[in-house]
Write a protein that holds these residues in place. Structure first.
Motif, PDB file in Angstrom:
ATOM      1  N   GLU A  19      56.863  36.175 -31.167  1.00 29.80           N
ATOM      2  CA  GLU A  19      57.411  36.383 -29.828  1.00 29.80           C
ATOM      3  C   GLU A  19      56.316  36.229 -28.781  1.00 29.80           C
ATOM      4  OE1 GLU A  19      60.125  39.649 -27.439  1.00 29.80           O
ATOM      5  OE2 GLU A  19      58.797  40.355 -29.031  1.00 29.80           O
ATOM      6  N   SER A  20      55.150  36.740 -29.078  1.00 31.79           N
ATOM      7  CA  SER A  20      54.011  36.617 -28.177  1.00 31.79           C
ATOM      8  C   SER A  20      53.647  35.149 -27.961  1.00 31.79           C
ATOM      9  CB  SER A  20      52.817  37.386 -28.745  1.00 31.79           C
ATOM     10  OG  SER A  20      51.665  37.149 -27.986  1.00 31.79           O
ATOM     11  N   ARG A  21      53.693  34.362 -29.038  1.00 25.74           N
ATOM     12  CA  ARG A  21      53.403  32.933 -28.927  1.00 25.74           C
ATOM     13  C   ARG A  21      54.433  32.242 -28.039  1.00 25.74           C
ATOM     14  NH1 ARG A  21      51.457  29.961 -34.085  1.00 25.74           N
ATOM     15  NH2 ARG A  21      49.335  30.685 -33.973  1.00 25.74           N
ATOM     16  N   LEU A  22      55.691  32.645 -28.175  1.00 24.37           N
ATOM     17  CA  LEU A  22      56.733  32.048 -27.345  1.00 24.37           C
ATOM     18  C   LEU A  22      56.489  32.339 -25.866  1.00 24.37           C
ATOM     19  CD1 LEU A  22      59.947  32.796 -29.436  1.00 24.37           C
ATOM     20  CD2 LEU A  22      58.989  30.554 -28.929  1.00 24.37           C
ATOM     21  N   LYS A  23      56.059  33.560 -25.570  1.00 25.44           N
ATOM     22  CA  LYS A  23      55.780  33.936 -24.185  1.00 25.44           C
ATOM     23  C   LYS A  23      54.613  33.146 -23.612  1.00 25.44           C
ATOM     24  CE  LYS A  23      57.678  38.583 -24.405  1.00 25.44           C
ATOM     25  NZ  LYS A  23      57.391  40.023 -24.415  1.00 25.44           N
ATOM     26  N   LYS A  24      53.698  32.732 -24.478  1.00 30.00           N
ATOM     27  CA  LYS A  24      52.551  31.946 -24.042  1.00 30.00           C
ATOM     28  C   LYS A  24      52.884  30.463 -23.921  1.00 30.00           C
ATOM     29  CE  LYS A  24      49.118  35.025 -26.078  1.00 30.00           C
ATOM     30  NZ  LYS A  24      48.128  35.183 -27.148  1.00 30.00           N
ATOM     31  N   GLY A  25      54.106  30.113 -24.287  1.00 25.19           N
ATOM     32  CA  GLY A  25      54.516  28.725 -24.161  1.00 25.19           C
ATOM     33  C   GLY A  25      54.413  27.929 -25.446  1.00 25.19           C
ATOM     34  N   ILE A  26      54.007  28.571 -26.517  1.00 24.52           N
ATOM     35  CA  ILE A  26      53.964  27.899 -27.809  1.00 24.52           C
ATOM     36  C   ILE A  26      55.363  28.036 -28.409  1.00 24.52           C
ATOM     37  CG2 ILE A  26      52.883  27.816 -30.080  1.00 24.52           C
ATOM     38  CD1 ILE A  26      50.452  29.235 -28.800  1.00 24.52           C
ATOM     39  N   ALA A  27      56.034  26.924 -28.596  1.00 24.67           N
ATOM     40  CA  ALA A  27      57.452  26.937 -28.955  1.00 24.67           C
ATOM     41  C   ALA A  27      57.732  27.585 -30.309  1.00 24.67           C
ATOM     42  CB  ALA A  27      58.006  25.526 -28.937  1.00 24.67           C
ATOM     43  N   THR A  28      56.915  27.345 -31.284  1.00 23.36           N
ATOM     44  CA  THR A  28      57.172  27.901 -32.612  1.00 23.36           C
ATOM     45  C   THR A  28      55.871  28.355 -33.241  1.00 23.36           C
ATOM     46  OG1 THR A  28      56.893  25.762 -33.682  1.00 23.36           O
ATOM     47  CG2 THR A  28      59.126  26.358 -33.025  1.00 23.36           C
ATOM     48  N   GLY A  29      56.014  29.116 -34.318  1.00 21.92           N
ATOM     49  CA  GLY A  29      54.850  29.514 -35.091  1.00 21.92           C
ATOM     50  C   GLY A  29      54.437  28.377 -36.012  1.00 21.92           C
ATOM     51  N   THR A  30      53.379  28.593 -36.717  1.00 19.53           N
ATOM     52  CA  THR A  30      52.931  27.585 -37.669  1.00 19.53           C
ATOM     53  C   THR A  30      53.808  27.643 -38.913  1.00 19.53           C
ATOM     54  OG1 THR A  30      51.414  29.089 -38.794  1.00 19.53           O
ATOM     55  CG2 THR A  30      50.536  27.883 -36.892  1.00 19.53           C
ATOM     56  N   GLU A  31      53.676  26.635 -39.749  1.00 26.72           N
ATOM     57  CA  GLU A  31      54.425  26.614 -41.002  1.00 26.72           C
ATOM     58  C   GLU A  31      54.053  27.833 -41.843  1.00 26.72           C
ATOM     59  OE1 GLU A  31      55.016  23.749 -44.880  1.00 26.72           O
ATOM     60  OE2 GLU A  31      54.400  22.846 -42.991  1.00 26.72           O
ATOM     61  N   LYS A  32      52.774  28.194 -41.810  1.00 26.63           N
ATOM     62  CA  LYS A  32      52.310  29.355 -42.566  1.00 26.63           C
ATOM     63  C   LYS A  32      52.970  30.645 -42.044  1.00 26.63           C
ATOM     64  CE  LYS A  32      48.185  31.816 -44.011  1.00 26.63           C
ATOM     65  NZ  LYS A  32      46.749  31.957 -43.898  1.00 26.63           N
ATOM     66  N   ASP A  33      53.110  30.769 -40.729  1.00 29.13           N
ATOM     67  CA  ASP A  33      53.773  31.942 -40.146  1.00 29.13           C
ATOM     68  C   ASP A  33      55.190  32.086 -40.689  1.00 29.13           C
ATOM     69  OD1 ASP A  33      51.584  32.544 -38.507  1.00 29.13           O
ATOM     70  OD2 ASP A  33      52.390  31.407 -36.814  1.00 29.13           O
ATOM     71  N   TRP A  34      55.917  30.982 -40.688  1.00 32.89           N
ATOM     72  CA  TRP A  34      57.309  31.025 -41.120  1.00 32.89           C
ATOM     73  C   TRP A  34      57.429  31.227 -42.617  1.00 32.89           C
ATOM     74  CZ3 TRP A  34      60.752  32.353 -37.883  1.00 32.89           C
ATOM     75  CH2 TRP A  34      60.626  32.031 -36.540  1.00 32.89           C
ATOM     76  N   GLU A  35      56.514  30.667 -43.371  1.00 38.90           N
ATOM     77  CA  GLU A  35      56.522  30.896 -44.819  1.00 38.90           C
ATOM     78  C   GLU A  35      56.281  32.369 -45.124  1.00 38.90           C
ATOM     79  OE1 GLU A  35      53.636  28.205 -46.423  1.00 38.90           O
ATOM     80  OE2 GLU A  35      55.008  26.503 -46.298  1.00 38.90           O
ATOM     81  N   GLN A  36      55.382  32.995 -44.359  1.00 40.94           N
ATOM     82  CA  GLN A  36      55.086  34.407 -44.554  1.00 40.94           C
ATOM     83  C   GLN A  36      56.319  35.255 -44.230  1.00 40.94           C
ATOM     84  OE1 GLN A  36      51.636  35.784 -42.456  1.00 40.94           O
ATOM     85  NE2 GLN A  36      51.815  37.849 -43.228  1.00 40.94           N
ATOM     86  N   ILE A  37      56.999  34.940 -43.140  1.00 45.79           N
ATOM     87  CA  ILE A  37      58.209  35.678 -42.768  1.00 45.79           C
ATOM     88  C   ILE A  37      59.282  35.491 -43.828  1.00 45.79           C
ATOM     89  CG2 ILE A  37      60.142  35.698 -41.125  1.00 45.79           C
ATOM     90  CD1 ILE A  37      58.024  35.290 -38.930  1.00 45.79           C
TER      91      ILE A  37
END
Length: 63
Positions: A19-37
């Motif tokens: 969510e913090s990344r989205l607020k900074k303008g980064i549209a999505t997390g990295t592939e690793k972020d999503w794999e972890q989730i």
């Protein structure tokens, strides 16, 4: 139950990071972020299924 709460807290923290990344303008997390989730979500589901199975078994035993 404590393990489930800990896993949920970890998942919540990862989602807050995204969510913090989205607020900074980064549209999505990295592939690793999503794999972890995804991994954490699966573990939570597995634990919840196990706990429900145990509770149902105990309820059948007592009735």
């Amino acid at each position: 139950m404590e393990d489930l709460k800990n896993r949920l807290k970890l998942l919540e923290n990862d989602l807050k990071k995204l969510e913090s990344r989205l607020k900074k303008g980064i549209a999505t997390g990295t592939e690793k972020d999503w794999e972890q989730i995804l991994h954490q979500t699966r573990k939570i589901e597995e634990l919840a299924i196990s706990q429900l199975t145990i509770l149902r078994y105990q309820n059948k035993k007592t009735t």
